[in-house]
Design an enzyme around this catalytic site. Structure first.
Site, PDB file in Angstrom:
ATOM      1  N   ASN A   1     -23.733  52.879  16.868  1.00  0.00           N
ATOM      2  CA  ASN A   1     -23.702  51.373  16.674  1.00  0.00           C
ATOM      3  C   ASN A   1     -25.053  50.588  16.249  1.00  0.00           C
ATOM      4  OD1 ASN A   1     -23.863  48.739  17.433  1.00  0.00           O
ATOM      5  ND2 ASN A   1     -22.316  49.003  19.087  1.00  0.00           N
TER       6      ASN A   1
ATOM      7  N   GLU B   1     -20.437  47.468  15.363  1.00  0.00           N
ATOM      8  CA  GLU B   1     -20.816  46.359  15.237  1.00  0.00           C
ATOM      9  C   GLU B   1     -21.571  46.053  13.992  1.00  0.00           C
ATOM     10  OE1 GLU B   1     -22.060  43.912  18.674  1.00  0.00           O
ATOM     11  OE2 GLU B   1     -22.730  46.019  19.395  1.00  0.00           O
TER      12      GLU B   1
ATOM     13  N   ASP C   1     -18.516  53.501  20.000  1.00  0.00           N
ATOM     14  CA  ASP C   1     -18.985  53.049  21.159  1.00  0.00           C
ATOM     15  C   ASP C   1     -17.867  52.728  22.006  1.00  0.00           C
ATOM     16  OD1 ASP C   1     -19.914  51.379  22.968  1.00  0.00           O
ATOM     17  OD2 ASP C   1     -20.768  49.922  21.850  1.00  0.00           O
TER      18      ASP C   1
ATOM     19  N   ASN D   1     -18.051  51.821  25.102  1.00  0.00           N
ATOM     20  CA  ASN D   1     -18.299  50.835  26.056  1.00  0.00           C
ATOM     21  C   ASN D   1     -17.772  51.209  27.439  1.00  0.00           C
ATOM     22  OD1 ASN D   1     -19.841  48.506  25.323  1.00  0.00           O
ATOM     23  ND2 ASN D   1     -18.380  48.014  24.079  1.00  0.00           N
TER      24      ASN D   1
ATOM     25  N   ASP E   1     -21.860  55.979  23.948  1.00  0.00           N
ATOM     26  CA  ASP E   1     -21.407  56.203  22.791  1.00  0.00           C
ATOM     27  C   ASP E   1     -20.935  58.042  22.939  1.00  0.00           C
ATOM     28  OD1 ASP E   1     -22.284  53.977  20.902  1.00  0.00           O
ATOM     29  OD2 ASP E   1     -23.874  54.225  22.529  1.00  0.00           O
TER      30      ASP E   1
ATOM     31  N   ASP F   1     -29.967  48.934  19.759  1.00  0.00           N
ATOM     32  CA  ASP F   1     -29.945  49.171  21.022  1.00  0.00           C
ATOM     33  C   ASP F   1     -29.327  50.186  21.276  1.00  0.00           C
ATOM     34  OD1 ASP F   1     -27.820  47.471  20.450  1.00  0.00           O
ATOM     35  OD2 ASP F   1     -27.835  45.960  22.208  1.00  0.00           O
ATOM     36  N   HIS F   2     -28.455  50.771  20.508  1.00  0.00           N
ATOM     37  CA  HIS F   2     -27.856  52.293  20.662  1.00  0.00           C
ATOM     38  C   HIS F   2     -28.815  53.228  19.754  1.00  0.00           C
ATOM     39  CE1 HIS F   2     -23.906  50.558  22.079  1.00  0.00           C
ATOM     40  NE2 HIS F   2     -24.322  49.603  21.842  1.00  0.00           N
TER      41      HIS F   2
END
Length: 261
Positions: free
Chosen positions: A7, A34, A149, A151, A222, A251-252
DNA sequence: ATGGTAGGTTACCTA
Protein backbone atom coordinates in the site's frame (compact mmCIF):
# COMPACT_ATOMS: atom_id res chain seq x y z
CA UNK A 1 8.14 -16.34 -8.24
CA UNK A 2 8.28 -13.53 -5.70
CA UNK A 3 4.90 -11.82 -5.17
CA UNK A 4 4.52 -8.67 -3.05
CA UNK A 5 1.80 -6.34 -1.80
CA UNK A 6 2.48 -2.69 -1.03
CA UNK A 7 0.00 0.00 0.00
CA UNK A 8 1.94 2.98 -1.31
CA UNK A 9 -0.45 5.76 -0.19
CA UNK A 10 -0.26 7.81 -3.41
CA UNK A 11 1.78 6.59 -6.37
CA UNK A 12 2.88 10.07 -7.47
CA UNK A 13 4.07 11.07 -4.00
CA UNK A 14 5.84 7.72 -3.67
CA UNK A 15 7.40 7.32 -7.09
CA UNK A 16 10.99 7.54 -5.82
CA UNK A 17 10.45 5.32 -2.77
CA UNK A 18 8.63 2.77 -4.92
CA UNK A 19 11.29 2.82 -7.64
CA UNK A 20 14.08 2.32 -5.10
CA UNK A 21 12.26 -0.54 -3.40
CA UNK A 22 11.48 -2.25 -6.73
CA UNK A 23 15.17 -2.13 -7.67
CA UNK A 24 16.21 -3.71 -4.39
CA UNK A 25 13.41 -6.21 -3.75
CA UNK A 26 13.68 -8.43 -6.80
CA UNK A 27 9.93 -9.06 -6.91
CA UNK A 28 8.35 -10.53 -10.02
CA UNK A 29 4.84 -9.31 -9.28
CA UNK A 30 3.73 -6.38 -7.10
CA UNK A 31 0.17 -5.40 -6.26
CA UNK A 32 -0.27 -1.80 -5.18
CA UNK A 33 -3.06 -0.18 -3.18
CA UNK A 34 -4.08 3.43 -2.67
CA UNK A 35 -2.51 4.61 -5.91
CA UNK A 36 -4.85 7.64 -5.52
CA UNK A 37 -4.80 8.19 -9.26
CA UNK A 38 -6.96 7.71 -12.31
CA UNK A 39 -5.58 5.25 -14.88
CA UNK A 40 -4.39 8.08 -17.17
CA UNK A 41 -2.54 9.73 -14.27
CA UNK A 42 -0.55 6.64 -13.26
CA UNK A 43 3.18 7.02 -14.13
CA UNK A 44 2.88 3.99 -16.42
CA UNK A 45 5.75 4.81 -18.75
CA UNK A 46 8.15 5.34 -15.87
CA UNK A 47 7.63 1.75 -14.75
CA UNK A 48 7.37 0.32 -18.28
CA UNK A 49 10.77 1.86 -19.04
CA UNK A 50 12.11 -0.09 -16.04
CA UNK A 51 10.77 -3.34 -17.50
CA UNK A 52 7.42 -3.66 -15.77
CA UNK A 53 4.09 -4.59 -17.29
CA UNK A 54 1.52 -2.25 -15.74
CA UNK A 55 -2.20 -2.86 -15.16
CA UNK A 56 -4.18 -0.28 -13.23
CA UNK A 57 -7.67 0.13 -11.81
CA UNK A 58 -7.77 3.69 -10.60
CA UNK A 59 -10.19 6.40 -9.60
CA UNK A 60 -9.98 10.10 -8.79
CA UNK A 61 -8.54 11.07 -5.44
CA UNK A 62 -8.85 7.91 -3.37
CA UNK A 63 -8.40 4.17 -3.47
CA UNK A 64 -7.08 2.62 -6.69
CA UNK A 65 -5.12 -0.59 -7.20
CA UNK A 66 -2.52 -1.76 -9.73
CA UNK A 67 -0.34 -4.70 -10.70
CA UNK A 68 3.29 -4.37 -11.77
CA UNK A 69 4.77 -7.55 -13.26
CA UNK A 70 8.05 -8.64 -14.82
CA UNK A 71 6.28 -11.73 -16.14
CA UNK A 72 3.47 -11.78 -18.72
CA UNK A 73 -0.08 -11.21 -17.46
CA UNK A 74 -3.25 -12.73 -18.86
CA UNK A 75 -6.98 -12.44 -18.18
CA UNK A 76 -6.84 -9.13 -16.29
CA UNK A 77 -10.13 -8.34 -14.52
CA UNK A 78 -10.98 -5.09 -12.74
CA UNK A 79 -13.50 -4.67 -9.92
CA UNK A 80 -14.89 -7.09 -7.34
CA UNK A 81 -17.94 -8.92 -8.72
CA UNK A 82 -21.31 -8.78 -6.98
CA UNK A 83 -22.39 -5.11 -7.10
CA UNK A 84 -22.67 -3.31 -10.43
CA UNK A 85 -23.33 -0.03 -8.58
CA UNK A 86 -20.01 -0.14 -6.68
CA UNK A 87 -17.75 2.49 -8.26
CA UNK A 88 -14.84 2.26 -5.82
CA UNK A 89 -11.62 0.95 -7.42
CA UNK A 90 -10.42 -1.64 -4.93
CA UNK A 91 -9.84 -4.93 -6.75
CA UNK A 92 -7.85 -6.33 -9.67
CA UNK A 93 -7.06 -9.88 -10.81
CA UNK A 94 -4.62 -11.30 -13.33
CA UNK A 95 -2.90 -14.56 -14.16
CA UNK A 96 0.90 -14.47 -14.04
CA UNK A 97 2.47 -16.72 -16.65
CA UNK A 98 5.51 -18.65 -15.46
CA UNK A 99 6.49 -22.35 -15.22
CA UNK A 100 3.22 -22.68 -13.27
CA UNK A 101 0.53 -20.00 -13.89
CA UNK A 102 -0.57 -18.21 -10.70
CA UNK A 103 -3.80 -16.24 -10.30
CA UNK A 104 -3.28 -12.98 -8.42
CA UNK A 105 -6.13 -11.14 -6.67
CA UNK A 106 -4.98 -7.71 -5.45
CA UNK A 107 -7.34 -5.87 -3.12
CA UNK A 108 -7.81 -2.76 -1.03
CA UNK A 109 -10.51 -3.69 1.44
CA UNK A 110 -12.66 -0.80 2.74
CA UNK A 111 -11.50 0.77 6.02
CA UNK A 112 -15.05 0.89 7.38
CA UNK A 113 -14.68 3.63 9.98
CA UNK A 114 -16.64 5.02 11.64
CA UNK A 115 -18.45 1.95 12.89
CA UNK A 116 -21.35 1.55 13.07
CA UNK A 117 -22.48 3.46 9.99
CA UNK A 118 -22.81 3.26 6.22
CA UNK A 119 -19.05 2.90 5.69
CA UNK A 120 -19.00 -0.08 8.02
CA UNK A 121 -21.99 -1.62 6.25
CA UNK A 122 -20.11 -1.19 2.97
CA UNK A 123 -17.04 -2.90 4.43
CA UNK A 124 -19.01 -5.95 5.59
CA UNK A 125 -20.92 -6.18 2.31
CA UNK A 126 -17.63 -5.94 0.40
CA UNK A 127 -16.16 -8.76 2.51
CA UNK A 128 -19.15 -10.97 1.73
CA UNK A 129 -18.58 -10.32 -2.00
CA UNK A 130 -14.90 -11.17 -1.49
CA UNK A 131 -15.91 -14.43 0.21
CA UNK A 132 -18.04 -15.37 -2.78
CA UNK A 133 -15.25 -14.53 -5.21
CA UNK A 134 -12.82 -16.43 -2.98
CA UNK A 135 -14.94 -19.55 -3.27
CA UNK A 136 -14.82 -19.30 -7.06
CA UNK A 137 -11.06 -18.84 -7.03
CA UNK A 138 -10.58 -21.87 -4.78
CA UNK A 139 -12.87 -23.92 -7.00
CA UNK A 140 -10.54 -23.21 -9.93
CA UNK A 141 -7.91 -25.37 -8.16
CA UNK A 142 -5.22 -23.03 -9.50
CA UNK A 143 -2.48 -21.63 -7.33
CA UNK A 144 -4.10 -18.37 -6.20
CA UNK A 145 -2.65 -15.56 -4.09
CA UNK A 146 -5.24 -13.14 -2.67
CA UNK A 147 -3.25 -10.24 -1.27
CA UNK A 148 -3.39 -6.62 -0.31
CA UNK A 149 -4.45 -4.19 2.38
CA UNK A 150 -7.29 -6.08 4.09
CA UNK A 151 -7.83 -3.37 6.75
CA UNK A 152 -8.32 -6.25 9.20
CA UNK A 153 -6.36 -6.89 12.41
CA UNK A 154 -7.01 -10.63 12.68
CA UNK A 155 -6.09 -11.18 16.34
CA UNK A 156 -4.97 -9.17 19.41
CA UNK A 157 -1.36 -10.19 18.82
CA UNK A 158 -1.54 -8.43 15.43
CA UNK A 159 -1.57 -5.06 17.21
CA UNK A 160 1.01 -3.54 19.55
CA UNK A 161 -1.84 -2.05 21.58
CA UNK A 162 -4.97 -4.09 20.86
CA UNK A 163 -6.97 -2.21 23.46
CA UNK A 164 -6.61 0.94 21.32
CA UNK A 165 -8.52 -0.75 18.48
CA UNK A 166 -11.48 -2.36 20.24
CA UNK A 167 -14.02 0.10 18.77
CA UNK A 168 -12.30 0.35 15.39
CA UNK A 169 -13.68 -1.16 12.18
CA UNK A 170 -10.32 -2.90 11.63
CA UNK A 171 -10.70 -4.94 14.81
CA UNK A 172 -14.41 -5.20 15.69
CA UNK A 173 -15.53 -8.80 16.29
CA UNK A 174 -17.80 -8.72 13.23
CA UNK A 175 -14.89 -7.61 11.01
CA UNK A 176 -12.63 -10.34 12.32
CA UNK A 177 -15.37 -12.94 11.94
CA UNK A 178 -15.88 -11.92 8.32
CA UNK A 179 -12.13 -12.30 7.73
CA UNK A 180 -12.16 -15.76 9.35
CA UNK A 181 -15.09 -16.80 7.16
CA UNK A 182 -12.88 -16.10 4.16
CA UNK A 183 -9.72 -17.60 5.67
CA UNK A 184 -11.54 -20.77 6.69
CA UNK A 185 -12.65 -21.42 3.14
CA UNK A 186 -9.22 -22.96 2.83
CA UNK A 187 -6.73 -20.09 2.57
CA UNK A 188 -3.34 -20.01 4.29
CA UNK A 189 -2.25 -16.77 6.03
CA UNK A 190 1.33 -16.85 4.70
CA UNK A 191 2.87 -14.43 7.20
CA UNK A 192 1.23 -15.99 10.25
CA UNK A 193 2.33 -19.55 9.51
CA UNK A 194 5.95 -18.38 9.32
CA UNK A 195 5.90 -17.91 13.11
CA UNK A 196 2.66 -19.46 14.35
CA UNK A 197 3.36 -19.09 18.07
CA UNK A 198 4.39 -15.43 18.02
CA UNK A 199 2.64 -13.51 20.80
CA UNK A 200 3.19 -10.01 19.34
CA UNK A 201 3.44 -8.95 15.71
CA UNK A 202 4.85 -8.87 13.13
CA UNK A 203 3.36 -5.58 11.89
CA UNK A 204 2.90 -4.11 8.40
CA UNK A 205 1.52 -0.62 9.19
CA UNK A 206 2.57 2.18 11.51
CA UNK A 207 0.51 5.37 11.62
CA UNK A 208 2.18 8.67 10.72
CA UNK A 209 0.76 10.19 13.90
CA UNK A 210 1.92 10.23 17.48
CA UNK A 211 5.32 8.67 16.76
CA UNK A 212 3.83 5.26 16.03
CA UNK A 213 6.87 4.09 14.06
CA UNK A 214 9.45 5.16 16.64
CA UNK A 215 7.41 3.44 19.37
CA UNK A 216 6.78 0.34 17.20
CA UNK A 217 3.07 0.93 17.69
CA UNK A 218 2.09 -1.12 14.64
CA UNK A 219 -0.63 -3.39 13.33
CA UNK A 220 -0.72 -6.26 10.82
CA UNK A 221 -3.35 -5.51 8.19
CA UNK A 222 -1.58 -6.36 4.90
CA UNK A 223 -2.08 -10.04 4.21
CA UNK A 224 -1.26 -12.72 1.63
CA UNK A 225 -3.75 -15.57 1.53
CA UNK A 226 -2.68 -18.67 -0.38
CA UNK A 227 -4.96 -21.25 -1.96
CA UNK A 228 -3.95 -24.87 -1.14
CA UNK A 229 -2.24 -25.16 -4.52
CA UNK A 230 -0.27 -21.96 -3.82
CA UNK A 231 0.50 -22.96 -0.22
CA UNK A 232 2.06 -26.17 -1.55
CA UNK A 233 4.53 -23.97 -3.49
CA UNK A 234 5.44 -21.66 -0.57
CA UNK A 235 9.17 -21.24 -0.01
CA UNK A 236 9.57 -18.04 1.99
CA UNK A 237 7.67 -15.06 3.41
CA UNK A 238 8.91 -11.58 4.32
CA UNK A 239 8.08 -8.07 5.50
CA UNK A 240 10.33 -5.28 4.23
CA UNK A 241 10.09 -3.31 7.46
CA UNK A 242 13.07 -1.08 6.65
CA UNK A 243 10.93 0.66 4.00
CA UNK A 244 9.07 2.43 6.81
CA UNK A 245 12.30 4.20 7.86
CA UNK A 246 13.11 5.57 4.38
CA UNK A 247 12.59 9.00 2.80
CA UNK A 248 8.92 10.01 2.48
CA UNK A 249 7.71 6.53 3.40
CA UNK A 250 4.26 5.07 3.01
CA UNK A 251 2.61 4.21 6.32
CA UNK A 252 2.53 0.57 5.11
CA UNK A 253 5.52 -1.62 4.18
CA UNK A 254 5.84 -4.30 1.46
CA UNK A 255 4.91 -7.86 2.38
CA UNK A 256 5.80 -10.79 0.12
CA UNK A 257 5.94 -14.51 -0.56
CA UNK A 258 8.24 -16.58 -2.74
CA UNK A 259 6.59 -19.51 -4.51
CA UNK A 260 8.23 -22.41 -6.35
CA UNK A 261 6.53 -21.42 -9.60
C1' DA B 1 -9.88 12.88 26.13
C1' DT B 2 -7.43 14.91 22.63
C1' DG B 3 -4.48 15.56 18.84
C1' DG B 4 -1.10 14.13 16.38
C1' DT B 5 0.51 13.33 10.14
C1' DA B 6 -0.01 12.59 5.22
C1' DG B 7 -1.98 12.77 0.33
C1' DG B 8 -5.07 14.52 -2.87
C1' DT B 9 -8.35 17.92 -3.74
C1' DT B 10 -10.25 22.64 -3.90
C1' DA B 11 -12.21 23.50 0.61
C1' DC B 12 -12.47 19.18 3.21
C1' DC B 13 -12.17 14.10 2.98
C1' DT B 14 -10.01 9.75 3.79
C1' DA B 15 -7.03 7.21 6.40
Amino acid sequence: MKIATFNINGVKARIQALTDWLAAAGADVVVLQEIKSVDEGFPREHFEDLGWTVETHGQKGFNGVAILSRLPLEDVARGLPGDEADEQARYIEATVIDSIPVRIAGLYLPNGNPAPGPKYDYKLAWMERLRLRGAELLASEMPVVMLGDFNIIPEPRDAARPQAWVDDALFLPESRAAFRRILHQGWTDAVRIRDPWATRGPFTFWDYQAGAWSRDDGIRIDHLLLSPQAADLLIETGIDKEARAGEKPSDHVPVWVRLAA
